[in-house]
Motif scaffolding. Structure first.
Motif, short mmCIF file in Angstrom:
data_model
loop_
_atom_site.label_atom_id
_atom_site.label_comp_id
_atom_site.label_asym_id
_atom_site.label_seq_id
_atom_site.Cartn_x
_atom_site.Cartn_y
_atom_site.Cartn_z
N TYR A 87 0.87 -1.18 0.00
CA TYR A 87 0.00 0.00 0.00
C TYR A 87 0.90 1.22 0.00
N ASN A 88 0.48 2.26 -0.71
CA ASN A 88 1.33 3.45 -0.80
C ASN A 88 1.14 4.40 0.38
N GLN A 89 1.78 5.55 0.30
CA GLN A 89 1.81 6.50 1.42
C GLN A 89 0.46 7.16 1.67
N LEU A 90 -0.46 7.07 0.72
CA LEU A 90 -1.77 7.73 0.90
C LEU A 90 -2.55 7.15 2.07
N VAL A 91 -2.28 5.88 2.42
CA VAL A 91 -2.94 5.29 3.58
C VAL A 91 -1.92 4.89 4.66
N GLY A 92 -0.69 5.37 4.52
CA GLY A 92 0.32 5.06 5.52
C GLY A 92 0.98 3.71 5.32
N GLY A 93 1.04 3.24 4.07
CA GLY A 93 1.68 1.97 3.79
C GLY A 93 0.86 0.80 4.31
N LEU A 94 1.48 -0.38 4.35
CA LEU A 94 0.78 -1.58 4.81
C LEU A 94 0.33 -1.44 6.26
N ARG A 95 1.14 -0.79 7.07
CA ARG A 95 0.77 -0.63 8.49
C ARG A 95 -0.48 0.21 8.64
#
Length: 689
Positions: A406-414
């Protein structure tokens, strides 16, 4: 000329490097849930042809619906496995998946070279190399990646065919025919590429006429003739290894198209922190899933091409880019309009990603071509390097789990964890299985060992006959007999993920991706919970109570134990204690439908109508397809709000038209006011077993 030659060498060197890298990475790829299904179907297809059509299992797929897939690439790989007696089935499948993925990358890069130059082609290679989601699927997805290969290849050769004028290249037409046939043979939706061929042909020559005010009819006739030939040959080739299509080539291919547009199997999944059914996702599910998983460097390239598209492209090239854009947006708009059943993020739409990368590379290419300032160019190079860090770091740290990016728009996988699906493909179960095998060897446990898993791990344990593997639902773990369990984080309540209730305390090993738990190996401390459940189902309530009391000392984070314990207490007349236990179970999982339903039924039996209504409503909010709750709720509302009761039952029947209790309940709402309508529903109910 020397510069272009140097770029050509760099292009092919980088392509070769990617091939070697992808093949090496595929060696450690996990097995996906889809792989197991499609491999089994491909074996059935192989047997169908090996028995000259007598083996009919490939045509009988009521649960998986796989007869509607041509899955040509799967079938070819299985034929090779059978012919050459390849033992490492999934290892070979992953090797072949990587080959398909690399060919896709190469063709997309050659497409960019054709549209622009080798710099654009190199940019395509770079952008693919920093695309974790796509890269992850190239390791073990023999359905979506080959289809994406066919889709971009068909687009490429369609455009080459159209611009060739009178000089039709036989090679290009062969590749175009093969690409379209390949796409249809994997998914019937590949028929769309034939529609593109005719549509682009019409638009191309209309545009040419409007620009030049003249038209070459002989060229058009010749092109149209070849298009008709390509259509007939590609349709013929596409069904050669597709048993269902061979039964009735036109009708069954069209039927497959219809089924694919509204796939009958639906799944519950996490989206925006809530669990919902795949056929009830919000309209923006697909675009948002793409937006938060495509690397920002790709999105930046797309933003750049929108800037240059209107000002820097010559009219001829602009039309070609318009065709590419159409091939990306038309499928997306179509499924949004059709409200198709969508699940597993945007996996089924990986076929539009090569076009997205192509356009992004052209966006960067045109920036470097038309911006004269050296400082701006170096600034862009710096920004591209910076934006590549996030996906590259994820890939470096999580080589088996690229597709979870997941990209930085949702804070990555975490940031995505517990808000969006992570290991929806059960890839982590492969690593967990390997660990458990070594653990059991070291522990040297005598006798038969029972291992449960949230998806089959039979292949992983194929060399260990002393280990019996089977499937179970995690929330029902206390109701089956097992010693160890392998549990991926799919279908785990978001509440439990957010509040660290999962992984459970008896997890002896946890698989992490980017510090997020994606799979747990669990060791059972006692089987009192299972003994209690067995006693309960046999009607031995007092014995069940004794077992459940001991079970809670070992595991007080299993909502099903609380549910079954309460049922035993209720059977024994201990109503207050049962009620307390049910509410404790809701502290572990507030949306656990069986407990909510049970509490609603208890409240109803005590004539606490408003309380029962609240519980039934909570059930339908937690799971809109828990049909029993609609019937219970409507029965309480008949006297006070008959219109709402009917509305609820019709909603239920919209989702499950043959749910007999809802039909009978709907008849009851008309029993006094309109007996004729009631009789119609009663007659309908009698037709259902």
């Amino acid at each position: 000329m020397m510069k272009e030659t140097r770029l050509k060498y760099i292009f092919y060197f980088f392509s070769a490097f990617l091939l070697i890298l992808m093949l090496l990475l595929s060696k450690n790829a996990g097995i996906t849930c889809d792989e197991v299904l499609h491999y089994n179907q491909s074996v059935s297809v192989y047997n169908y042809f090996a028995t000259h059509g007598n083996g009919q299992s490939a045509l009988n797929t009521p649960v998986t619906n796989l007869k509607y897939y041509g899955q040509y690439y799967d079938n070819i790989v299985t034929i090779l496995i059978k012919w050459f007696n390849i033992e490492n089935v999934y290892g070979f499948r992953h090797f072949m998946s990587s080959i398909a993925g690399w060919l896709l990358i190469l063709i997309t890069a050659l497409f960019a070279v054709w549209l622009a130059d080798y710099k654009a082609g190199i940019l395509v290679l770079i952008l693919f190399a920093v695309s974790p989601t796509f890269f992850g699927h190239t390791q073990n997805n023999l359905k979506d990646i080959p289809f994406a290969l066919a889709y971009i290849a068909s687009t490429f050769f369609t455009l080459k065919f159209l611009v060739s004028g009178r000089k039709n290249s036989i090679t290009d037409m062969i590749f175009l025919t093969a690409s379209i046939a390949f796409s249809i043979s994997i998914r019937a939706g590949g028929l769309l590429l034939l529609c593109y061929l005719f549509f682009f042909f019409f638009i191309f020559y209309l545009y040419k006429y409007l620009r030049e005010s003249k038209i070459d009819l002989s060229e058009i006739r010749r092109k149209f003739f070849w298009i008709c030939c390509i259509t007939i040959i590609s349709l013929f080739l596409s069904i050669l290894l597709w048993p269902f299509a061979l039964q009735s080539p036109i009708r069954n291919v069209l039927e497959s198209c219809r089924v694919m547009a509204h796939f009958p199997s639906t799944f519950r999944q996490i989206f925006e922190g809530k669990v919902e059914w795949s056929d009830f996702m919000p309209w923006y599910y697909l675009p948002k899933s793409m937006l938060i998983t495509i690397p920002i460097i790709i999105l930046t390239g797309l933003a750049l091409i929108t800037v240059f598209l209107r000002h820097k492209f010559n009219p001829g090239k602009g039309l070609l880019y318009g065709f590419v854009i159409f091939t990306i947006f038309f499928p997306l708009v179509f499924v949004l309009y059709e409200k198709s059943n969508l699940y597993s993020s945007w996996r089924q739409f990986l076929f539009v990603y090569p076009g997205i990368v192509l356009l992004a590379s052209i966006g960067f290419h045109h920036f470097f071509e038309y911006v004269k300032s050296r400082y701006l160019k170096w600034g862009m190079i710096t920004m591209m390097a910076f934006l590549s860090v996030h996906p590259l770091m994820f890939m470096f740290n999580n080589p088996q789990f690229y597709y979870l990016y997941y990209n930085q728009l949702v804070g990555g996988l975490r940031g995505a964890y517990s808000n969006y699906e992570t290991d929806y493909y059960y890839v982590s179960q492969t690593a967990a299985s390997k660990w458990l095998i070594e653990y059991l060897k070291m522990k040297a446990v005598p006798g038969k060992i029972k291992v449960k898993a949230t998806y089959t791990v039979q292949w992983q344990f194929r060399y260990y006959p002393e280990i019996e593997t089977s499937y179970f639902r995690y929330e029902e773990r206390s109701q089956s007999d097992w010693d160890y369990a392998i549990v991926a984080n799919r279908y785990i309540s978001p509440f439990q993920l957010k509040n660290n209730i999962w992984p459970p305390e008896n997890a002896i090993h946890i698989i992490y991706a980017d510090k997020v738990p994606v799979c747990a190996v669990i060791e059972r401390k006692s089987k009192d919970d299972y003994a209690g459940y067995t006693a309960l189902t046999d009607g031995r309530s007092k014995e069940a109570i004794s077992y459940f009391e001991k079970a809670l000392k070992n595991d007080d984070r299993d909502e099903t134990i609380f549910y079954n314990f309460a049922a035993a207490l209720y059977n024994d007349g201990q109503y207050q204690k049962a009620d307390t236990l049910l509410k404790k179970g809701l502290e572990i999982n507030p949306d656990f439908e069986p407990i909510l339903m049970y509490l609603g039924n208890i409240a109803r039996s005590k004539n606490k109508t408003e309380e029962a209504i609240r519980y039934y409503e909570r059930v339908t909010l937690a799971n809109r397809k828990y049909f029993e709750a609609y019937v219970g709720l409507s029965e309480l509302l008949i006297c006070k709000d008959v219109m709402r009761a009917r509305s609820l039952l019709r909603t239920c029947l919209t989702m499950s038209p043959r749910y007999k209790p809802a039909i009978i309940a709907l008849a009851d709402t008309y029993r006094n006011s309109n007996p004729d309508i009631a009789k119609k529903y009663d007659d309908l109910a009698r037709t259902i077993n």
